[in-house]
Design a protein around this motif. Structure first.
Motif, mmCIF file in Angstrom:
data_model
loop_
_atom_site.group_PDB
_atom_site.id
_atom_site.type_symbol
_atom_site.label_atom_id
_atom_site.label_comp_id
_atom_site.label_asym_id
_atom_site.label_seq_id
_atom_site.Cartn_x
_atom_site.Cartn_y
_atom_site.Cartn_z
ATOM 1 N N LEU A 216 1.009 -1.273 -0.077
ATOM 2 C CA LEU A 216 -0.105 0.121 -0.046
ATOM 3 C C LEU A 216 0.836 1.217 -0.062
ATOM 4 O O LEU A 216 2.136 1.210 0.459
ATOM 5 C CB LEU A 216 -0.893 -0.205 1.262
ATOM 6 N N PRO A 217 0.341 2.372 -0.406
ATOM 7 C CA PRO A 217 0.959 3.702 -0.411
ATOM 8 C C PRO A 217 1.538 4.179 1.034
ATOM 9 O O PRO A 217 2.136 5.026 1.224
ATOM 10 C CB PRO A 217 0.282 4.526 -1.269
ATOM 11 N N VAL A 218 0.650 3.793 2.118
ATOM 12 C CA VAL A 218 0.887 4.229 3.432
ATOM 13 C C VAL A 218 0.873 2.942 4.284
ATOM 14 O O VAL A 218 0.292 1.945 4.205
ATOM 15 C CB VAL A 218 -0.266 4.939 3.874
ATOM 16 N N MET A 219 2.131 2.930 5.047
ATOM 17 C CA MET A 219 2.198 1.829 5.928
ATOM 18 C C MET A 219 1.845 2.193 7.384
ATOM 19 O O MET A 219 2.667 3.080 8.060
ATOM 20 C CB MET A 219 3.624 1.517 5.950
ATOM 21 N N PRO A 220 0.994 1.496 8.060
ATOM 22 C CA PRO A 220 0.816 1.771 9.516
ATOM 23 C C PRO A 220 2.011 0.996 10.306
ATOM 24 O O PRO A 220 2.531 0.167 9.659
ATOM 25 C CB PRO A 220 -0.596 1.381 9.624
ATOM 26 N N SER A 221 2.135 1.347 11.583
ATOM 27 C CA SER A 221 3.087 0.597 12.466
ATOM 28 C C SER A 221 2.591 -0.659 13.006
ATOM 29 O O SER A 221 3.232 -1.624 13.099
ATOM 30 C CB SER A 221 3.248 1.700 13.779
ATOM 31 N N LEU A 222 1.303 -0.895 12.820
ATOM 32 C CA LEU A 222 0.574 -2.219 13.554
ATOM 33 C C LEU A 222 0.931 -2.361 14.533
ATOM 34 O O LEU A 222 1.832 -3.388 14.861
ATOM 35 C CB LEU A 222 1.119 -3.133 12.159
ATOM 36 N N ILE A 223 0.510 -1.712 15.899
ATOM 37 C CA ILE A 223 0.970 -2.290 17.132
ATOM 38 C C ILE A 223 0.133 -3.728 17.387
ATOM 39 O O ILE A 223 -1.047 -3.788 17.238
ATOM 40 C CB ILE A 223 0.313 -1.283 18.146
ATOM 41 N N THR A 224 0.925 -4.352 17.644
ATOM 42 C CA THR A 224 0.534 -5.867 18.198
ATOM 43 C C THR A 224 0.495 -6.357 19.534
ATOM 44 O O THR A 224 -0.068 -7.368 19.737
ATOM 45 C CB THR A 224 1.343 -6.947 17.130
ATOM 46 N N ASP A 225 1.395 -5.895 20.163
ATOM 47 C CA ASP A 225 1.553 -6.438 21.520
ATOM 48 C C ASP A 225 1.755 -5.239 22.575
ATOM 49 O O ASP A 225 2.588 -4.248 22.173
ATOM 50 C CB ASP A 225 2.619 -7.526 21.817
ATOM 51 N N ILE A 226 1.168 -5.119 23.795
ATOM 52 C CA ILE A 226 1.756 -4.050 24.823
ATOM 53 C C ILE A 226 1.909 -4.792 26.036
ATOM 54 O O ILE A 226 1.252 -6.016 26.373
ATOM 55 C CB ILE A 226 0.555 -3.029 24.878
ATOM 56 N N LEU A 227 2.647 -4.350 26.844
ATOM 57 C CA LEU A 227 2.597 -4.944 28.405
ATOM 58 C C LEU A 227 2.859 -3.500 29.287
ATOM 59 O O LEU A 227 3.480 -2.744 28.725
ATOM 60 C CB LEU A 227 3.427 -5.888 28.549
ATOM 61 N N ILE A 228 2.755 -3.568 30.504
ATOM 62 C CA ILE A 228 3.028 -2.643 31.597
ATOM 63 C C ILE A 228 3.814 -3.266 32.485
ATOM 64 O O ILE A 228 3.794 -4.485 32.966
ATOM 65 C CB ILE A 228 1.618 -2.251 32.252
#
Length: 320
Positions: free
Chosen positions: A151-163
């Motif tokens: 695609l002409p625009v690439m998202p970061s694609l956040i897939t995992d988070i933790l605290i």
């Protein structure tokens, strides 16, 4: 049939035998696209998220499926005791595909964060003075304008988070851009970027993708080599030691998406890496002496995903 097919429920297992007892939620209460959940028994609440319809996500990502309503954008609030769904918070377009959700570890806290993949956003959810729940966007990783990609625009694609266990730092992985970020969340509504580290990804400076516009004005990162091996794929699942000093990461998301975005990882297998964390001032540094290569498994190459500490970790420990 369409609504039934898209519904996502929770399976309840016997805590001793692990036999299936049945559905956790009440009949008719299943939420669409069921994915991750986190509970806080002290406040009699569980929060859950949405990914997408299996028929849409199983073989890779098609943006048209978002427009067709086959991916979710809500987090759901459940009564922990009665198993009744109390609220559904629609995060809108900016919150499309909310995946991993985390309460703060402090059992008295009534707030947490959810990572939303498609637009690279993190929302804070919280209980209001009225007793219901609300959400607000607190972090946004902007997409990059590119050429040489799908695609002409690439998202970061956040897939995992933790605290972290002390509730000071929030970590997440940008699976397409290829970086891990550390945010100081001392100010819960205004997280501050404290550390960032690229470990692979889709915008490497020796790859086919050229970044044309980047709102963050970051240069394209070089490929990363650890113990003589070039890292295939990109940072994905995360796990943090209880003392907050060692962050572990694997690179596989889901085989259908791995094949689409990182075909070289299918051939080579995924890896696990260790990142040293500066817990005083913030900051991330890769451990150059640690690498688990799942391409060398006897029946490999293998695609390693989830990580767990045997004695408990920052995504398994919940206090009353």
């Amino acid at each position: 049939m369409q609504d039934v097919f898209l519904s996502g429920g929770f399976i309840l297992l016997d805590g001793k035998t692990f036999e299936v007892v049945g559905n956790w939620e009440l009949p008719g209460e299943a939420a669409p696209f069921g994915y991750d959940f986190w509970y806080q028994p002290r406040h009699n609440v569980m929060m859950s998220t949405e990914w997408g319809a299996p028929k849409a996500l199983a073989y890779g990502f098609n943006p048209e499926h978002v427009n067709e309503g086959l991916y979710g954008s809500k987090i759901h609030v459940w009564d922990w005791t009665t198993h009744k769904r109390l609220q559904s918070l629609d995060l809108g377009e900016e919150g499309a595909i909310p995946l991993e959700i985390r309460f703060l570890h402090d059992p008295a806290a009534t707030e947490g964060y959810v990572g939303c993949a498609l637009q690279g956003t993190v929302f804070r959810f919280y209980r209001t003075p009225k007793g219901d729940w609300a959400a607000e966007k607190v972090i946004h990783v902007p997409s990059k304008k590119v050429e040489g990609w799908t695609l002409p625009v690439m998202p970061s694609l956040i897939t995992d988070i933790l605290i972290s266990l002390d509730d000071r730092f929030l970590y997440f992985s940008n699976w397409l851009h290829g970086d891990i970020r550390q945010y100081d969340i001392t100010n819960r509504r205004n997280p501050r970027l404290a550390g960032q580290l690229f470990l692979g990804g889709s915008i490497l400076n020796d790859g086919p993708v050229k970044v044309l516009e980047d709102p963050e004005n970051q240069s394209q990162p070089p490929p990363r080599t650890i113990k003589g091996k070039r890292i295939p794929g990109s940072p994905q699942m995360l796990q943090l030691s209880l003392d907050g000093k060692r962050l572990y990461v694997t690179t596989s998301l889901y085989s259908g998406w791995d094949k689409q975005f990182y075909p070289e990882m299918i051939k080579e297998g995924s890896v696990m890496m260790q990142i040293d964390v500066n817990t005083a001032n913030g900051g991330l540094k890769v451990n150059e002496n640690f690498l688990v290569d799942f391409g060398k498994e006897p029946n490999g190459p293998a695609l390693a995903h989830e990580l767990r500490y045997p004695g408990g970790d920052c995504t398994s420990d919940i206090w009353l």
